[in-house]
Design an enzyme around this catalytic site. Structure first.
Site, mmCIF file in Angstrom:
data_model
loop_
_atom_site.group_PDB
_atom_site.id
_atom_site.type_symbol
_atom_site.label_atom_id
_atom_site.label_comp_id
_atom_site.label_asym_id
_atom_site.label_seq_id
_atom_site.Cartn_x
_atom_site.Cartn_y
_atom_site.Cartn_z
ATOM 1 N N LYS A 134 0.693 -0.960 -0.348
ATOM 2 C CA LYS A 134 0.192 0.285 -0.284
ATOM 3 C C LYS A 134 0.394 1.716 0.271
ATOM 4 O O LYS A 134 1.294 1.575 1.026
ATOM 5 C CB LYS A 134 -0.566 -0.269 1.023
ATOM 6 C CG LYS A 134 -1.714 0.818 1.163
ATOM 7 C CD LYS A 134 -2.754 0.136 2.074
ATOM 8 C CE LYS A 134 -3.985 1.692 2.288
ATOM 9 N NZ LYS A 134 -4.967 1.434 0.759
ATOM 10 N N GLU B 147 -9.416 -3.893 -9.943
ATOM 11 C CA GLU B 147 -9.854 -3.948 -8.549
ATOM 12 C C GLU B 147 -10.221 -2.424 -9.058
ATOM 13 O O GLU B 147 -10.249 -1.915 -9.847
ATOM 14 C CB GLU B 147 -9.460 -3.922 -7.690
ATOM 15 C CG GLU B 147 -7.476 -3.311 -7.821
ATOM 16 C CD GLU B 147 -6.507 -2.971 -6.598
ATOM 17 O OE1 GLU B 147 -7.405 -3.579 -5.160
ATOM 18 O OE2 GLU B 147 -5.659 -3.312 -6.796
ATOM 19 N N LEU C 120 -4.437 -4.872 -4.400
ATOM 20 C CA LEU C 120 -4.502 -4.976 -2.338
ATOM 21 C C LEU C 120 -5.012 -6.177 -2.020
ATOM 22 O O LEU C 120 -6.651 -5.881 -2.476
ATOM 23 C CB LEU C 120 -4.367 -3.313 -2.002
ATOM 24 C CG LEU C 120 -4.391 -2.987 -0.362
ATOM 25 C CD1 LEU C 120 -3.079 -2.860 -0.255
ATOM 26 C CD2 LEU C 120 -4.958 -1.697 -0.178
#
Ligand code: PDD
Length: 306
Positions: free
Chosen positions: A149, A181, A206
């Site tokens: 991240k 995503e 993620l």
């Protein structure tokens, strides 16, 4: 009113918080971050966010400047000093400043920069949760370590702005024909057979903390889950689509690339998962620190809105 923010050991007014122009977060995007939701003044699923923070730091060989316990105390102090009832806490750790620009990592004498600030937001009664959002698909041009991240978020910013320019809410990113995503959330569909489909964990996405909890809840609800790749075409034909993240919890997706998903209204699976996620997350937060009563009235309003 100015917020009180945290910067390297100090609680200060936001306008007084200054970092070096040589900070590697600024020069190289050499920094990691986490966003933890706050409801009723309580941190939601913070343990998961702290675990992921430690993993991001270890992948990049950034030493945590303080312990995870200290970070949680800082988060709680900021909630108190800013009287944050609902919203989020942003946390960023950069590799710090070596006093010049140089690609190689500096030595251990350079201390990472730690920044935290609060953001007041209406999470429970967001209109997007009840009305749903519209998305477009766009190429995923991000780097190959999306499991870390990092603050290197220009590609998702471009995708999001591209969506806003087309008067929709967000973008779903596509790589080799498959959805990875959303620009800042995990993506799901529910097929006409009622199967919940989302991309499996890998370096391509993620590893969402909300995703993990939702899949566990879906399993308890006896919803069939398939963690596999899916295309935009499959999504167009789905009964439902939705996204998840710390700040959205679950938002239904009612349109993709101008095509209505299912009835064009928020789906029942998405709304059920949102409801039980919020209930569980709020209760868990309360159990860990019972100082503030669970705001049942607010959750009931949320249920009514559904
Ligand atoms: N974004 N995928 C991406 C690319 C994200 O940026 C996020 C979170 C998620 C969801 O992860 P989680 O459930 O742990 O919040 C998935 C945060 C909220 C942000 O950047 O503001």
């Amino acid at each position: 009113m100015q917020r009180i923010v945290y910067l390297d050991g100090q609680y200060i007014n936001e306008n007084d918080a200054k970092i070096s122009i040589f900070d590697r977060g600024f020069l190289f995007g050499d920094a990691v971050y986490e966003v933890t939701a706050v409801i009723n003044g309580k941190l939601i699923e913070n343990e998961g966010h702290m675990l992921r923070l430690q993993r991001s730091c270890s992948e990049l060989q950034i030493a945590l400047p303080v312990t995870v316990e200290e970070i949680t105390s800082i988060q709680e102090e900021l909630i108190k000093s800013n009287q944050l009832d609902e919203g989020g806490i942003y946390l960023q750790i950069s590799r710090g400043s070596a006093g010049d620009r140089d690609f190689g990592y500096p030595g251990a004498d350079v201390k990472p920069t730690l920044v935290l600030f609060t953001q007041a937001r209406d999470l429970l009664n967001s209109p997007k949760a009840t009305k749903g959002i519209k998305v477009i698909t766009t190429e995923d041009i991000r780097w190959k370590r999306r499991d870390i991240k990092t603050v290197g978020l220009l590609a998702p910013c471009m995708a999001k702005q591209g969506a806003l320019d087309k008067h929709v809410d967000d973008a779903w990113l596509v790589e080799d024909g498959y959805i990875t995503e959303g620009s800042s959330n995990n993506a799901y569909i529910v097929t006409t057979e009622g199967v919940l489909v989302t991309r499996p964990l890998s370096n391509d996405i993620l590893h969402g903390i909300t995703r993990k909890a939702l899949l566990e809840l879906a399993e308890k609800e006896k919803i069939k889950i398939e963690e596999r790749l899916f295309t935009a075409e499959e999504a167009y034909q789905a009964n439902e689509a939705f996204v998840s993240s710390a700040t959205t919890f679950v938002w239904p997706v009612i349109e993709i690339d101008g095509k209505k998903i299912g009835s064009g209204k928020p789906g029942t699976v998405a709304m059920k998962l949102r409801e039980i996620y919020i209930e569980l997350a709020t209760q868990t937060a309360e159990l860990k620190d019972g100082s503030k009563p669970f705001n049942k009235e607010r959750l009931d309003t949320q249920r009514l809105a559904i």
